[in-house]
Scaffold this active site. Structure first.
Site, PDB file in Angstrom:
ATOM      1  CB  CYS A 276      -0.921   0.004   1.225  1.00  0.00           C
ATOM      2  SG  CYS A 276      -0.038   0.109   2.796  1.00  0.00           S
ATOM      3  CE  LYS A 277      -1.832   6.063  -3.541  1.00  0.00           C
ATOM      4  NZ  LYS A 277      -2.711   7.231  -3.785  1.00  0.00           N
TER       5      LYS A 277
END
Length: 219
Positions: free
Chosen positions: A72-73
């Site tokens: 994920c970011k």
């Protein structure tokens, strides 16, 4: 969610000279021959992914409790596990790379810091919704988290109580002649007035209850 495990760019070769790495889930050896250009590899024993490189720029690794490796970011604070049998919502804290032998830091729990309406002390309320009752661990007294719940219930009890009293008055006026012949009619009057009185007492309780206000939420 656990913090991402430490990563090794290239694993040590085994006796035959083929690079291998231990699976982060079942510790089985994973053959990296022809896979060193990948960021993650899949274990043939447990079918879970293991990172062999640092994540791409602006990304981070997160492993769910079901062992699913997620990417994920690095600014994400919440992420959902995509597995149908899990669907866990993971709350993320700041991520840092730590040595493997150092235990992972616990994730800050979800919850709301609430200022008690009785004693003024702050305590952690683990309910994920407001408009509910809370017991302060300091003074052991009950208060409402937010003012919407007592206001709503106070209005509801006042309305029901007034309706019952009006019904009682209507029965008293309209059935006086009937009540002289059938004394059981007085019971219906008493029930209507009693219900109205109980509802008004409950309205006073909700109108006078102390209100505790949330300070901020970890989430």
């Amino acid at each position: 969610a656990e913090l991402p495990p430490p990563y090794t760019a290239i694993a040590s070769p085994d006796a035959s000279g083929v690079p291998v790495i231990n699976c982060r889930v079942c510790q089985s050896l994973i053959n990296l021959d022809g896979k060193l250009h990948q960021h993650v590899v899949k274990c043939t024993v447990c079918n879970e992914a293991t990172p062999i490189k640092n994540p791409p720029s602006g990304k981070k690794y997160v492993r769910c409790q079901c062992n699913c490796l997620l990417i994920c970011k690095d600014t994400s604070r919440k992420i959902g596990c995509p597995r149908p049998n899990c669907r866990r919502i993971i709350t993320l804290g700041p991520v840092m790379l730590i040595p493997e032998e150092q235990p992972a830091l616990p994730v800050q729990p979800d919850g709301t810091r609430v200022v008690c309406g009785h004693c003024g002390n702050t305590f952690l309320w683990m309910e994920l919704r407001f408009n509910t009752l809370a017991k302060c661990p300091h003074c052991k007294k009950i208060s409402s988290v937010g003012s919407a719940l007592p206001r709503r219930r106070c209005c509801a009890y006042i309305t029901i109580g007034m309706i019952c009293i009006f019904i009682g008055v209507g029965l008293t006026v309209g059935t006086q002649e009937f009540a002289r012949r059938f004394h059981a009619t007085y019971v219906s009057w008493a029930v209507a007035y009693l219900l109205g009185l109980i509802c008004l007492i409950r309205a006073c309780y909700w109108g006078a209850i102390k209100v505790s206000y949330p300070e901020h939420s970890f989430a």
